[in-house]
Scaffold this motif. Sequence first.
Motif, PDB file in Angstrom:
ATOM      1  N   GLY A   1       0.838  -1.187   0.000  1.00 46.19           N
ATOM      2  CA  GLY A   1       0.000   0.000   0.000  1.00 46.19           C
ATOM      3  C   GLY A   1       0.869   1.231   0.000  1.00 46.19           C
ATOM      4  O   GLY A   1       1.844   1.311   0.752  1.00 46.19           O
ATOM      5  N   THR A   2       0.532   2.210  -0.854  1.00 46.30           N
ATOM      6  CA  THR A   2       1.422   3.360  -1.050  1.00 46.30           C
ATOM      7  C   THR A   2       0.695   4.697  -0.963  1.00 46.30           C
ATOM      8  O   THR A   2       1.248   5.730  -1.332  1.00 46.30           O
ATOM      9  CB  THR A   2       2.110   3.258  -2.432  1.00 46.30           C
ATOM     10  OG1 THR A   2       1.100   3.184  -3.460  1.00 46.30           O
ATOM     11  CG2 THR A   2       2.996   2.026  -2.514  1.00 46.30           C
ATOM     12  N   GLY A   3      -0.549   4.680  -0.475  1.00 44.63           N
ATOM     13  CA  GLY A   3      -1.315   5.914  -0.370  1.00 44.63           C
ATOM     14  C   GLY A   3      -1.252   6.510   1.030  1.00 44.63           C
ATOM     15  O   GLY A   3      -0.810   5.874   1.981  1.00 44.63           O
ATOM     16  N   ALA A   4      -1.717   7.745   1.138  1.00 38.50           N
ATOM     17  CA  ALA A   4      -1.703   8.475   2.409  1.00 38.50           C
ATOM     18  C   ALA A   4      -3.125   8.722   2.890  1.00 38.50           C
ATOM     19  O   ALA A   4      -3.979   9.141   2.108  1.00 38.50           O
ATOM     20  CB  ALA A   4      -0.972   9.806   2.251  1.00 38.50           C
ATOM     21  N   GLY A   5      -3.363   8.466   4.161  1.00 39.19           N
ATOM     22  CA  GLY A   5      -4.619   8.852   4.786  1.00 39.19           C
ATOM     23  C   GLY A   5      -5.781   7.940   4.481  1.00 39.19           C
ATOM     24  O   GLY A   5      -6.304   7.253   5.355  1.00 39.19           O
ATOM     25  N   THR A   6      -6.220   7.927   3.252  1.00 39.31           N
ATOM     26  CA  THR A   6      -7.357   7.111   2.849  1.00 39.31           C
ATOM     27  C   THR A   6      -7.001   6.326   1.587  1.00 39.31           C
ATOM     28  O   THR A   6      -6.211   6.793   0.767  1.00 39.31           O
ATOM     29  CB  THR A   6      -8.603   7.973   2.553  1.00 39.31           C
ATOM     30  OG1 THR A   6      -8.304   8.863   1.470  1.00 39.31           O
ATOM     31  CG2 THR A   6      -9.004   8.791   3.774  1.00 39.31           C
ATOM     32  N   PRO A   7      -7.595   5.156   1.401  1.00 43.29           N
ATOM     33  CA  PRO A   7      -7.329   4.408   0.179  1.00 43.29           C
ATOM     34  C   PRO A   7      -7.975   5.071  -1.029  1.00 43.29           C
ATOM     35  O   PRO A   7      -8.956   5.803  -0.902  1.00 43.29           O
ATOM     36  CB  PRO A   7      -7.955   3.032   0.458  1.00 43.29           C
ATOM     37  CG  PRO A   7      -9.011   3.293   1.475  1.00 43.29           C
ATOM     38  CD  PRO A   7      -8.511   4.431   2.308  1.00 43.29           C
ATOM     39  N   SER A   8      -7.421   4.824  -2.177  1.00 43.60           N
ATOM     40  CA  SER A   8      -8.010   5.282  -3.438  1.00 43.60           C
ATOM     41  C   SER A   8      -8.109   4.079  -4.364  1.00 43.60           C
ATOM     42  O   SER A   8      -7.691   2.977  -4.026  1.00 43.60           O
ATOM     43  CB  SER A   8      -7.146   6.371  -4.073  1.00 43.60           C
ATOM     44  OG  SER A   8      -5.906   5.835  -4.516  1.00 43.60           O
ATOM     45  N   ARG A   9      -8.643   4.274  -5.548  1.00 42.06           N
ATOM     46  CA  ARG A   9      -8.750   3.166  -6.486  1.00 42.06           C
ATOM     47  C   ARG A   9      -7.388   2.682  -6.957  1.00 42.06           C
ATOM     48  O   ARG A   9      -7.235   1.543  -7.403  1.00 42.06           O
ATOM     49  CB  ARG A   9      -9.601   3.572  -7.689  1.00 42.06           C
ATOM     50  CG  ARG A   9     -11.075   3.781  -7.338  1.00 42.06           C
ATOM     51  CD  ARG A   9     -11.886   4.072  -8.578  1.00 42.06           C
ATOM     52  NE  ARG A   9     -13.304   4.232  -8.249  1.00 42.06           N
ATOM     53  CZ  ARG A   9     -14.266   4.440  -9.144  1.00 42.06           C
ATOM     54  NH1 ARG A   9     -13.948   4.530 -10.438  1.00 42.06           N
ATOM     55  NH2 ARG A   9     -15.520   4.564  -8.771  1.00 42.06           N
ATOM     56  N   GLN A  10      -6.390   3.549  -6.861  1.00 37.85           N
ATOM     57  CA  GLN A  10      -5.065   3.200  -7.369  1.00 37.85           C
ATOM     58  C   GLN A  10      -4.066   2.858  -6.276  1.00 37.85           C
ATOM     59  O   GLN A  10      -3.079   2.170  -6.539  1.00 37.85           O
ATOM     60  CB  GLN A  10      -4.530   4.362  -8.216  1.00 37.85           C
ATOM     61  CG  GLN A  10      -5.376   4.618  -9.458  1.00 37.85           C
ATOM     62  CD  GLN A  10      -4.895   5.805 -10.261  1.00 37.85           C
ATOM     63  OE1 GLN A  10      -4.121   6.635  -9.775  1.00 37.85           O
ATOM     64  NE2 GLN A  10      -5.353   5.919 -11.506  1.00 37.85           N
TER      65      GLN A  10
ATOM     66  N   SER B   1      -4.133  11.000  -1.777  1.00 36.97           N
ATOM     67  CA  SER B   1      -5.121  10.455  -2.712  1.00 36.97           C
ATOM     68  C   SER B   1      -5.567  11.487  -3.746  1.00 36.97           C
ATOM     69  O   SER B   1      -6.271  11.142  -4.697  1.00 36.97           O
ATOM     70  CB  SER B   1      -6.337   9.931  -1.940  1.00 36.97           C
ATOM     71  OG  SER B   1      -6.929  10.965  -1.172  1.00 36.97           O
ATOM     72  N   ARG B   2      -5.143  12.742  -3.590  1.00 34.73           N
ATOM     73  CA  ARG B   2      -5.466  13.762  -4.607  1.00 34.73           C
ATOM     74  C   ARG B   2      -4.738  13.490  -5.920  1.00 34.73           C
ATOM     75  O   ARG B   2      -5.141  13.977  -6.968  1.00 34.73           O
ATOM     76  CB  ARG B   2      -5.108  15.160  -4.088  1.00 34.73           C
ATOM     77  CG  ARG B   2      -3.625  15.454  -4.052  1.00 34.73           C
ATOM     78  CD  ARG B   2      -3.301  16.862  -3.563  1.00 34.73           C
ATOM     79  NE  ARG B   2      -3.796  17.103  -2.220  1.00 34.73           N
ATOM     80  CZ  ARG B   2      -4.504  18.181  -1.879  1.00 34.73           C
ATOM     81  NH1 ARG B   2      -4.797  19.095  -2.806  1.00 34.73           N
ATOM     82  NH2 ARG B   2      -4.899  18.343  -0.645  1.00 34.73           N
TER      83      ARG B   2
END
Length: 304
Positions: A7-16, A272-273
Amino acid sequence: MELLFLGTGAGTPSRQRNVTSIALNLQGVRSGSWLFDCGEGTQHQILRSAVKPGKLEKIFITHLHGDHIFGLPGLLTSRSMNGISEGITLYGPPGIKTFVEMSLSLSGSWLTFPLEIVEIGAGELFSDEHFRVTAFPLTHPVECYGFRIEEHDRPGTLDAERLLADGIKPGRLFQQLKLGKTVTMEDGRVVDGSRYLGPAIKGRTLAIFGDTAPTAAASALAAEADVVVHEATLEAAMEEKANGRGHSSTVQAATMAKDARAKKLIITHLSSRYLREDAERLLAECRAIFPATEMAHDFALFPL
């Protein structure tokens, strides 16, 4: 050894990008693996990877924000429900023990394997026959750590030709000689293996940062590391916002790696932006300062 980003996102998951988790496969050193952080959905990511839950030896938690720990109760209980009996040691800041025990208790869950929970502070966590792991305090709104993993130097290559020239034939004691030990041969001769070894092979060093704004501890944590994993939550234009929330920008991550004389930087923990098409722009900001930068995506694999 190799790093697999789950997992490589910050704060909240995104589709990517899912939220943070990194697996360190210890292949070539020993058969197990270690996990760094365990955000929500980590066990689902593991199902899509080559990581074996039964081979997990240790889990290191950088801090207690949800995107780094909410996957932990599920992973532990699923491991039990699958009949895995091998124990795990869990390292994390004060409060991790309460979080795990309360989650298991309130959900009526139990574990079928030994779980040792070590609440950490700054300093050496352990040193075994292969590795030394040290925790460094970072700058974040909650207590947060980065981990420096140092592989001990390995014995040099055994000079088999020289052994043969000295009348020492291959046999069951060669493995001991490869480790530089002194052995007594079958004919009674005492042989010092260290005399037949080449120069020691320098161990690898890996620095894994938790969430952090620029911090004084970075220079020691990342110093001359072979690989540094560092967050790059926001782009350079949003640096003030990143720092205000205890995070770093792309440029700050790259500058840190350059100043620390690291060999490679891998950036992760992106807001996630950012969509996939934004990734190259963020990577370019880092490479303008530290060319040996890579960007992690979910399931990206980096050999060490």
